[in-house]
Design a protein around this motif. Structure first.
Motif, PDB file in Angstrom:
ATOM      1  N   MET A  15      -1.157  -4.684  -5.210  1.00 41.85           N
ATOM      2  CA  MET A  15      -0.479  -3.405  -4.983  1.00 41.85           C
ATOM      3  C   MET A  15      -1.508  -2.291  -5.126  1.00 41.85           C
ATOM      4  SD  MET A  15       3.252  -3.896  -6.800  1.00 41.85           S
ATOM      5  CE  MET A  15       2.580  -3.951  -8.448  1.00 41.85           C
ATOM      6  N   ILE A  16      -1.572  -1.439  -4.118  1.00 40.74           N
ATOM      7  CA  ILE A  16      -2.578  -0.385  -4.043  1.00 40.74           C
ATOM      8  C   ILE A  16      -1.896   0.975  -3.987  1.00 40.74           C
ATOM      9  CG2 ILE A  16      -4.340   0.641  -2.548  1.00 40.74           C
ATOM     10  CD1 ILE A  16      -4.989  -2.240  -1.611  1.00 40.74           C
ATOM     11  N   HIS A  17      -2.418   1.920  -4.765  1.00 42.89           N
ATOM     12  CA  HIS A  17      -1.992   3.322  -4.672  1.00 42.89           C
ATOM     13  C   HIS A  17      -3.218   4.128  -4.265  1.00 42.89           C
ATOM     14  CE1 HIS A  17      -0.421   7.252  -5.443  1.00 42.89           C
ATOM     15  NE2 HIS A  17       0.748   6.770  -5.856  1.00 42.89           N
ATOM     16  N   CYS A  18      -3.151   4.786  -3.120  1.00 41.52           N
ATOM     17  CA  CYS A  18      -4.291   5.497  -2.553  1.00 41.52           C
ATOM     18  C   CYS A  18      -4.454   6.926  -3.067  1.00 41.52           C
ATOM     19  CB  CYS A  18      -4.178   5.521  -1.031  1.00 41.52           C
ATOM     20  SG  CYS A  18      -4.189   3.903  -0.260  1.00 41.52           S
ATOM     21  N   GLY A  19      -3.921   7.222  -4.229  1.00 41.83           N
ATOM     22  CA  GLY A  19      -4.184   8.506  -4.864  1.00 41.83           C
ATOM     23  C   GLY A  19      -3.106   9.556  -4.677  1.00 41.83           C
ATOM     24  N   ASP A  20      -3.277  10.621  -5.431  1.00 40.93           N
ATOM     25  CA  ASP A  20      -2.305  11.699  -5.571  1.00 40.93           C
ATOM     26  C   ASP A  20      -0.989  11.186  -6.160  1.00 40.93           C
ATOM     27  OD1 ASP A  20      -4.018  13.691  -4.871  1.00 40.93           O
ATOM     28  OD2 ASP A  20      -3.017  14.236  -2.998  1.00 40.93           O
ATOM     29  N   SER A  21      -1.128  10.376  -7.209  1.00 43.35           N
ATOM     30  CA  SER A  21       0.057   9.984  -7.976  1.00 43.35           C
ATOM     31  C   SER A  21       0.486  11.142  -8.877  1.00 43.35           C
ATOM     32  CB  SER A  21      -0.227   8.752  -8.835  1.00 43.35           C
ATOM     33  OG  SER A  21      -1.133   9.066  -9.882  1.00 43.35           O
ATOM     34  N   ILE A  24       0.854  -1.188   0.000  1.00 38.36           N
ATOM     35  CA  ILE A  24       0.000   0.000   0.000  1.00 38.36           C
ATOM     36  C   ILE A  24       0.892   1.241   0.000  1.00 38.36           C
ATOM     37  CG2 ILE A  24      -1.873   1.222   1.162  1.00 38.36           C
ATOM     38  CD1 ILE A  24      -2.312  -1.496   2.719  1.00 38.36           C
ATOM     39  N   VAL A  25       0.655   2.117  -0.964  1.00 36.07           N
ATOM     40  CA  VAL A  25       1.430   3.355  -1.100  1.00 36.07           C
ATOM     41  C   VAL A  25       0.447   4.485  -1.388  1.00 36.07           C
ATOM     42  CG1 VAL A  25       1.831   3.023  -3.574  1.00 36.07           C
ATOM     43  CG2 VAL A  25       3.457   4.357  -2.245  1.00 36.07           C
ATOM     44  N   SER A  26       0.849   5.707  -1.085  1.00 38.08           N
ATOM     45  CA  SER A  26      -0.011   6.854  -1.361  1.00 38.08           C
ATOM     46  C   SER A  26       0.830   8.106  -1.549  1.00 38.08           C
ATOM     47  CB  SER A  26      -0.992   7.073  -0.197  1.00 38.08           C
ATOM     48  OG  SER A  26      -1.975   8.027  -0.549  1.00 38.08           O
ATOM     49  N   ASP A  27       0.203   9.094  -2.127  1.00 42.07           N
ATOM     50  CA  ASP A  27       0.758  10.443  -2.196  1.00 42.07           C
ATOM     51  C   ASP A  27       2.196  10.469  -2.711  1.00 42.07           C
ATOM     52  OD1 ASP A  27      -1.434  12.257  -0.958  1.00 42.07           O
ATOM     53  OD2 ASP A  27      -1.349  10.498   0.353  1.00 42.07           O
ATOM     54  N   SER A  28       2.385   9.898  -3.894  1.00 35.94           N
ATOM     55  CA  SER A  28       3.709   9.882  -4.519  1.00 35.94           C
ATOM     56  C   SER A  28       3.964  11.157  -5.322  1.00 35.94           C
ATOM     57  CB  SER A  28       3.881   8.650  -5.406  1.00 35.94           C
ATOM     58  OG  SER A  28       2.840   8.548  -6.348  1.00 35.94           O
ATOM     59  N   HIS A  29       2.946  11.922  -5.610  1.00 40.16           N
ATOM     60  CA  HIS A  29       3.048  13.266  -6.207  1.00 40.16           C
ATOM     61  C   HIS A  29       4.099  13.372  -7.312  1.00 40.16           C
ATOM     62  CE1 HIS A  29       0.083  15.205  -3.660  1.00 40.16           C
ATOM     63  NE2 HIS A  29       0.565  14.479  -2.654  1.00 40.16           N
ATOM     64  N   GLY A  30       3.891  12.607  -8.372  1.00 40.21           N
ATOM     65  CA  GLY A  30       4.721  12.728  -9.571  1.00 40.21           C
ATOM     66  C   GLY A  30       5.894  11.763  -9.653  1.00 40.21           C
ATOM     67  N   LEU A  31       6.206  11.060  -8.595  1.00 39.88           N
ATOM     68  CA  LEU A  31       7.327  10.118  -8.633  1.00 39.88           C
ATOM     69  C   LEU A  31       7.002   8.936  -9.547  1.00 39.88           C
ATOM     70  CD1 LEU A  31       8.347   9.924  -4.850  1.00 39.88           C
ATOM     71  CD2 LEU A  31       9.318  11.374  -6.642  1.00 39.88           C
ATOM     72  N   THR A  32       7.944   8.542 -10.368  1.00 32.89           N
ATOM     73  CA  THR A  32       7.759   7.364 -11.215  1.00 32.89           C
ATOM     74  C   THR A  32       8.812   6.300 -10.924  1.00 32.89           C
ATOM     75  OG1 THR A  32       9.002   8.414 -12.998  1.00 32.89           O
ATOM     76  CG2 THR A  32       6.597   8.593 -13.096  1.00 32.89           C
ATOM     77  N   GLU A  33      10.072   6.704 -10.860  1.00 36.58           N
ATOM     78  CA  GLU A  33      11.142   5.727 -10.610  1.00 36.58           C
ATOM     79  C   GLU A  33      10.917   4.986  -9.302  1.00 36.58           C
ATOM     80  OE1 GLU A  33      15.112   7.321 -10.922  1.00 36.58           O
ATOM     81  OE2 GLU A  33      14.600   8.425 -12.745  1.00 36.58           O
ATOM     82  N   GLU A  34      10.462   5.685  -8.290  1.00 38.45           N
ATOM     83  CA  GLU A  34      10.244   5.091  -6.982  1.00 38.45           C
ATOM     84  C   GLU A  34       9.122   4.059  -7.024  1.00 38.45           C
ATOM     85  OE1 GLU A  34      10.661   8.206  -7.755  1.00 38.45           O
ATOM     86  OE2 GLU A  34      12.215   9.066  -6.456  1.00 38.45           O
ATOM     87  N   LEU A  35       8.048   4.353  -7.768  1.00 36.34           N
ATOM     88  CA  LEU A  35       6.960   3.379  -7.914  1.00 36.34           C
ATOM     89  C   LEU A  35       7.446   2.142  -8.667  1.00 36.34           C
ATOM     90  CD1 LEU A  35       3.964   5.739  -8.726  1.00 36.34           C
ATOM     91  CD2 LEU A  35       4.375   4.490  -6.592  1.00 36.34           C
ATOM     92  N   GLN A  36       8.284   2.358  -9.677  1.00 33.39           N
ATOM     93  CA  GLN A  36       8.877   1.233 -10.419  1.00 33.39           C
ATOM     94  C   GLN A  36       9.760   0.390  -9.490  1.00 33.39           C
ATOM     95  OE1 GLN A  36       7.786   0.362 -13.204  1.00 33.39           O
ATOM     96  NE2 GLN A  36       8.047   1.832 -14.846  1.00 33.39           N
ATOM     97  N   GLU A  37      10.559   1.046  -8.647  1.00 36.97           N
ATOM     98  CA  GLU A  37      11.425   0.330  -7.703  1.00 36.97           C
ATOM     99  C   GLU A  37      10.608  -0.518  -6.737  1.00 36.97           C
ATOM    100  OE1 GLU A  37      14.201   2.906  -5.627  1.00 36.97           O
ATOM    101  OE2 GLU A  37      14.682   3.930  -7.511  1.00 36.97           O
ATOM    102  N   LEU A  38       9.510   0.047  -6.229  1.00 35.19           N
ATOM    103  CA  LEU A  38       8.657  -0.723  -5.320  1.00 35.19           C
ATOM    104  C   LEU A  38       8.131  -1.977  -6.005  1.00 35.19           C
ATOM    105  CD1 LEU A  38       6.556   1.991  -3.435  1.00 35.19           C
ATOM    106  CD2 LEU A  38       8.530   0.699  -2.614  1.00 35.19           C
TER     107      LEU A  38
END
Length: 173
Positions: free
Chosen positions: A30-36, A5-19
């Motif tokens: 895998m869940i993203h709770c918004g504000d990507s 579960i991840v949230s509020d990454s605000h524009g990050l892409t490499e970090e989401l790929q790493e996860l």
């Protein structure tokens, strides 16, 4: 069964790929709770269940999701429409309507987990702009027959063992 579960990454892409690269082999969901702040077709969001946040101007995501995983109902929302910065009351009403066992939300950027009336509420914090701590956090839930183990991870330093929490699962019909 495990859920990232991840949230509020605000524009990050490499970090989401790493996860994804680090944890996709061990988690069922895998869940993203918004504000990507990313478009829905962004490769970094592939294989994540994503909801719309108040800063998601380019992506078209659902406002909320209900997913079944390991016999549990997981309700996902960003939280801004439920006033989660000041209370969980409105969110709890919606969670009960959805017959949720687990509620995943973001918006406040504050890491937290709480069991209320046999429903586990989880805010994984933020991997970009955390509040109340310096760690850029996300959560991996481990669910077994009798309990849910919440493992908090820092984006840079890995698992934060001192923040692990164990919640008893209520008896299921």
């Amino acid at each position: 069964m495990k859920i990232l579960i991840v949230s509020d990454s605000h524009g990050l892409t490499e970090e989401l790929q790493e996860l994804k690269a680090m944890h996709a082999h061990e988690v069922e969901m895998m869940i993203h709770c918004g504000d990507s702040e990313l478009p829905a077709d962004e490769e970094a969001l592939e294989n994540y269940f994503v909801v719309q946040g108040n800063c998601d101007y380019v992506g078209t995501f659902p406002e909320e999701l209900v997913k079944e995983c390991g016999g549990l109902r997981v309700f996902v929302t960003h939280g801004h429409r439920y006033g989660v910065k000041s209370t969980l009351f409105n969110l709890s009403l919606r969670a009960q309507e959805a017959a949720a066992n687990i509620v995943c939300f973001g918006h406040s950027h504050f890491l937290g987990a709480e069991m209320i009336d046999d429903i586990l509420y989880i805010n994984p914090g933020s991997i970009r702009l955390p509040r109340g701590r310096i760690e850029k956090t996300f959560v991996i839930l481990e669910v077994n027959e009798s309990e849910i183990i919440l493992h908090v991870h820092d984006l840079t330093n890995g698992k934060l063992n001192h923040l692990t929490q164990v919640f008893s699962l209520p008896k299921r019909d």
